[in-house]
Scaffold this motif. Structure first.
Motif, short mmCIF file in Angstrom:
data_model
loop_
_atom_site.label_atom_id
_atom_site.label_comp_id
_atom_site.label_asym_id
_atom_site.label_seq_id
_atom_site.Cartn_x
_atom_site.Cartn_y
_atom_site.Cartn_z
N GLY A 1 0.69 -1.25 0.08
CA GLY A 1 -0.06 0.00 0.07
C GLY A 1 1.00 1.26 -0.06
O GLY A 1 2.05 1.43 -0.73
N GLY A 2 0.74 2.12 0.91
CA GLY A 2 1.34 3.33 0.87
C GLY A 2 2.43 3.31 1.81
O GLY A 2 3.05 4.48 2.23
N GLU A 3 2.63 2.18 2.65
CA GLU A 3 3.75 2.02 3.40
C GLU A 3 5.17 2.11 2.96
O GLU A 3 6.12 2.57 3.80
N MET A 4 5.36 1.45 1.78
CA MET A 4 6.90 1.70 1.19
C MET A 4 6.76 2.17 -0.16
O MET A 4 5.66 2.15 -1.12
N ALA A 5 7.53 3.32 -0.57
CA ALA A 5 7.88 3.85 -1.60
C ALA A 5 8.81 3.01 -2.51
O ALA A 5 9.20 1.97 -2.19
N TYR A 6 9.00 3.55 -3.77
CA TYR A 6 9.76 2.82 -4.90
C TYR A 6 10.74 3.75 -5.54
O TYR A 6 10.38 4.96 -5.82
N VAL A 7 11.73 3.34 -5.57
CA VAL A 7 12.91 4.12 -6.18
C VAL A 7 13.30 3.25 -7.45
O VAL A 7 13.81 2.00 -6.99
N PRO A 8 13.56 3.66 -8.70
CA PRO A 8 14.24 2.80 -9.65
C PRO A 8 15.56 2.32 -9.43
O PRO A 8 16.00 3.36 -8.52
N GLY B 1 5.25 10.58 6.47
CA GLY B 1 4.99 9.28 7.27
C GLY B 1 5.86 7.98 6.94
O GLY B 1 5.39 6.95 7.37
N LEU B 2 6.40 8.15 5.81
CA LEU B 2 6.94 6.95 5.34
C LEU B 2 8.15 6.41 6.04
O LEU B 2 8.80 7.18 6.76
N GLN B 3 8.28 4.95 5.87
CA GLN B 3 9.17 4.27 6.55
C GLN B 3 10.10 3.25 5.95
O GLN B 3 10.87 2.50 6.56
N ALA B 4 9.70 3.24 4.60
CA ALA B 4 10.59 2.18 3.95
C ALA B 4 10.65 2.82 2.33
O ALA B 4 9.63 3.25 1.83
N ILE B 5 11.53 2.25 1.74
CA ILE B 5 11.67 2.35 0.33
C ILE B 5 12.19 1.35 -0.56
O ILE B 5 13.39 0.32 -0.03
N MET B 6 11.38 0.63 -1.41
CA MET B 6 11.88 -0.47 -2.35
C MET B 6 13.04 0.26 -3.16
O MET B 6 12.56 1.00 -4.12
N MET B 7 13.99 -0.44 -3.36
CA MET B 7 15.19 -0.24 -4.31
C MET B 7 15.28 -1.02 -5.48
O MET B 7 15.46 -2.35 -5.32
N GLY B 8 14.68 -0.64 -6.79
CA GLY B 8 14.49 -1.34 -7.71
C GLY B 8 15.75 -2.28 -8.06
O GLY B 8 16.78 -1.82 -8.13
N GLN B 9 15.67 -3.57 -8.12
CA GLN B 9 16.63 -4.63 -8.43
C GLN B 9 17.91 -4.87 -7.55
O GLN B 9 18.89 -5.05 -7.68
N HIS B 10 17.44 -4.07 -6.24
CA HIS B 10 18.43 -4.21 -5.15
C HIS B 10 18.17 -4.70 -4.01
O HIS B 10 18.74 -5.64 -3.46
N GLY B 11 17.17 -4.02 -3.20
CA GLY B 11 16.87 -4.51 -1.90
C GLY B 11 15.78 -3.37 -1.31
O GLY B 11 15.13 -2.80 -2.18
N PHE B 12 15.95 -3.25 -0.14
CA PHE B 12 14.98 -2.14 0.40
C PHE B 12 15.63 -1.36 1.76
O PHE B 12 16.65 -2.10 2.27
N ILE B 13 15.20 -0.30 2.02
CA ILE B 13 15.66 0.25 3.29
C ILE B 13 14.48 0.92 4.28
O ILE B 13 13.53 1.15 3.89
#
Length: 733
Positions: free
Chosen positions: A172-179, A200-212
């Motif tokens: 949902g809106g909990e995790m953002a995305y960066v290519p 309010g964000l606490q996580a970002i998906m890192m495209g083809q890498h992992g997450f933070i």
């Protein structure tokens, strides 16, 4: 605390409460690194922004403590973390903007790499630990505590064709995305913008890498990291089950694994040959992987397609190269000869493909092309073979490709797996910063990349020699008639090196820098079984040292029973011949130069009373050295070491024999004297008969074996090196 299925929740608040803030960071890091489902060996970063007292001003300042370059979360300690002034790190943004006015996101400029050198100017309290390239990711995000992980479940999403869409669907809106962006300053800035736009964000998906992920409380950060992984894994497993589970994974089975006994026999026969093929530039040490998960993959319909795509996460292909080598061999219809033929052709094509990849992607300042041989080989019916400069590296390579397989399984269950563009992969593999890191690695030890078998390693000269050779970087196979003695020596070596202990029958493919094996060198089948076990453990071997020997004294009438005469020759002569003869088959398969060192004796040249069988057998062993040198040339150098009597530390001198020798030579002793004192008396008696007047110890002999297995005497073969303290009776005549 809610239950977790796909990760382990290990936080102990009582334990954490007793730690200072930096120790809590270390604690959190160790917990995360202990589970390979969360991050792989050497991968991931953790950080905490803490208030420290400035050593110059005494004022409180905010300091970023972050895992330093080259560390491993599972084993990290305080000294593995860099510490930097947070305000100075943020101030670097203005310097970067001035150096990179175009501000084109995602493009790697020289300014981007130059910023890594600037981190040292932000060092807090003269901390010598080098900062990671991921430092900006931790500094520029708002959370006081940050976790950057590479979980298989998360990377499966990151490496999916519809990654951004799946992130919204799952989180949902909990995790953002960066290519995809190569880790560094530019990625940190991109994440900073995302976090500012989403308070309010606490996580970002890192495209083809992992997450933070991040939080202002360290336990909350740890828990949220696990929550994200758990959610991703649960989603994948649900979709995986809906698509048919294991039976349908990777398009279903095309081939079937060979039965375990047949599989192991095939691998033992194949590995030395394959090691020779991939070691054309530099020698490699192997690790086999043949569990159900890897066999499911290599046996599948989709394995060729997915293997060709290579891995996605940068941490993976730094170890596994741009892609593995998959050979389409039918284990049910083709034999070993057909497999070797297919592998030979496939290896030639792989090297050509790698050279073409390098030529197409290289930059004007790229480092020279590295070894074009694969580090991962996939074979239907057999499993995976990983290669590295040492056992540790090959095991980590195997671990990383297992992670890649798990990522592909997840990605294919929820979408379609995609790999990094070739140029991006190249820019990671040949990154100048990575090359600089490689150049800082200390030079390899003299016997690095070698596996050496020491027969007789359970005690005395053999045990000392095994320890001596291990200190020069060799993997050591400790062999003895008694398995427990061989394993004890291997355990001592492994404990000293801080690595896992491998013993026969306990998952030998997972062994460390030393293993212990039992063998009877008078039994050819026993020797072959031992050599095959070595192939399964390390892929092959380079040198063999035979220190095993037998002394049977004459009785009071001066005679020795016929069976003991035969046994003495069986161990001291025939046994060495069998070892050399069986090993020659493996050496020829490998095609790599090797060394064989046998043990003779100063007694071979000195006739004396009371050791007729021993002395005669050692004279025969002297000539066996010369004969084998001719037989095995030019591939293998064969030499011998001729010790004089070694009493201290020798299994051939139990207390009763020491007492018998003291009595024989008229040396005064008391029956109740300690064994150590009796041994010292006898050793000094023998020393006094030499020109140097010094007792000869196992360490003196070990030095000779080291010289002969090294390349220091690379033009010496068919010779005997005498280490006897100077027995003039044994002088060459």
């Amino acid at each position: 605390m809610k239950p977790y299925t796909h990760v382990n929740y290990l936080w102990d608040e009582a334990k954490a409460a007793a730690l200072d803030p930096v120790e809590r960071l270390v604690y959190r890091s160790n917990l995360l690194g202990s589970d390979q489902r969360i991050t792989n060996t050497g991968g991931g970063n953790t950080s905490s922004k803490l208030i420290e007292r400035d050593p110059l001003t005494g004022e409180p300042v905010e300091v970023l403590w972050v895992k330093g370059s080259g560390g491993d979360l599972r084993t990290s300690k305080r000294e593995n973390f860099a510490s930097l002034y947070q305000s100075k790190l943020l101030g670097l943004q203005a310097i970067y903007a001035a150096a990179n006015p175009e501000g084109e996101r995602g493009l790697k400029s020289q300014a981007e790499d130059d910023m890594v050198g600037m981190y040292t100017h932000a060092t807090f309290n003269l901390n010598p630990r080098a900062s990671s390239i991921d430092t900006p990711l931790h500094s520029f995000l708002p959370g006081k505590h940050v976790d950057h992980m590479h979980p298989n479940a998360i990377i499966a999403i990151a490496a999916s064709e519809r990654c951004e869409e799946l992130v919204r669907e799952i989180f949902g809106g909990e995790m953002a995305y960066v290519p995809w962006m190569r880790p560094g300053f530019e990625l940190g800035l991109a994440m900073q913008e995302i976090a500012r736009a989403n308070p309010g964000l606490q996580a970002i998906m890192m495209g083809q890498h992992g997450f933070i992920s991040w939080a202002d409380d360290d336990r909350a950060c740890y828990t949220y990291t696990l929550d994200c992984i758990e959610k991703a894994a649960a989603y994948i497993e649900k979709k995986y089950a809906e698509k048919g589970g294991d039976a349908a994974a990777f398009g279903g089975a095309k081939y079937h694994a060979l039965p375990e006994a047949e599989r192991r026999a095939t691998l033992a026969a194949l590995l030395p040959w394959l090691r020779g093929q991939v070691s054309q530039q530099r020698r490699f040490i192997g690790t086999i992987q043949e569990d159900a998960a890897i066999l499911r993959f290599v046996n599948s319909h989709d394995a060729p397609r997915l293997a060709e795509l290579g891995t996605s996460c940068p941490d993976h292909f730094l170890r596994t190269k741009i892609k593995p080598l998959y050979v389409d061999w039918n284990p049910q219809a083709e034999d070993l000869a057909a497999l070797k033929a297919k592998l030979a052709e496939a290896l030639e094509s792989y090297r050509a493909d790698y050279a073409a990849y390098y030529a197409a992607c290289k930059r004007p300042n790229s480092p020279a092309m590295r070894d074009p041989n694969p580090t991962v080989v996939l074979i239907p019916g057999l499993g995976m073979i990983a290669w590295g400069k040492d056992k540790s590296e090959s095991r980590v390579t195997a671990e990383f490709y297992n992670c890649a397989v798990e990522v592909m399984r997840g990605a294919e269950a929820i979408d379609r797996y995609i790999a990094l563009p070739q140029q991006e992969a190249f820019d990671i593999e040949y990154w100048l910063l990575e090359e600089a890191k490689l150049q800082r690695i200390p030079a390899e030890k003299e016997l690095a990349r070698q596996t050496i078998i020491v027969v007789g390693a359970g005690s005395g000269i053999g045990k000392e020699t095994a320890a001596r050779l291990s200190r020069e970087g060799a993997n050591i196979v400790c062999v003895d008639m008694r398995a427990e003695a061989a394993q004890a020596t291997a355990a001592e070596i492994s404990a000293r090196l801080g690595s896992g202990i491998g013993v026969a029958g306990s998952g030998i493919s997972g062994c460390g820098p030393a293993i212990g094996l039992a063998a009877d060198i008078t039994d050819r089948a026993s020797v072959r079984t031992m050599l095959d076990a070595v192939a399964l453990a390390y892929g092959g071997f380079d040198s063999i040292v035979v220190t095993a020997g037998l002394f049977w004294p004459s009785d009071t009438s001066g005679r020795i029973p016929d069976d003991k005469w035969a046994l003495t020759f069986g161990v001291n002569v025939t046994g060495s011949y069998i070892v050399g003869d069986e090993a020659a088959k493996t050496w020829r398969e490998q095609g790599l130069k090797g060394q064989l060192v046998l043990t003779t004796s100063a007694n071979a040249a000195v006739a004396k009373k009371g050791s007729l069988a021993y002395d005669t057998s050692k004279a025969a062993a002297n000539h066996l050295v010369r004969e084998l040198a001719i037989e095995l040339a030019p591939l293998v150098r064969v030499n011998g070491v001729a010790p004089a009597t070694v009493v201290q530390g020798s299994a051939m001198f139990p207390r009763d024999r020491v007492i018998g020798s003291l009595a024989k030579y008229g040396i005064a002793y008391a029956e109740d004297e300690a064994t150590e004192l009796l041994v010292a008396k006898l050793a000094q008696f023998y020393a006094d008969r030499t020109l140097t007047k010094s007792p000869i110890k196992p360490a003196d002999q070990a030095e000779a074996y080291f010289l002969l297995v090294s390349q220091r005497l690379s033009k010496t073969t068919g010779q005997i090196i005498t280490v006897d303290g100077g027995l003039h009776e044994a002088f060459l005549r």
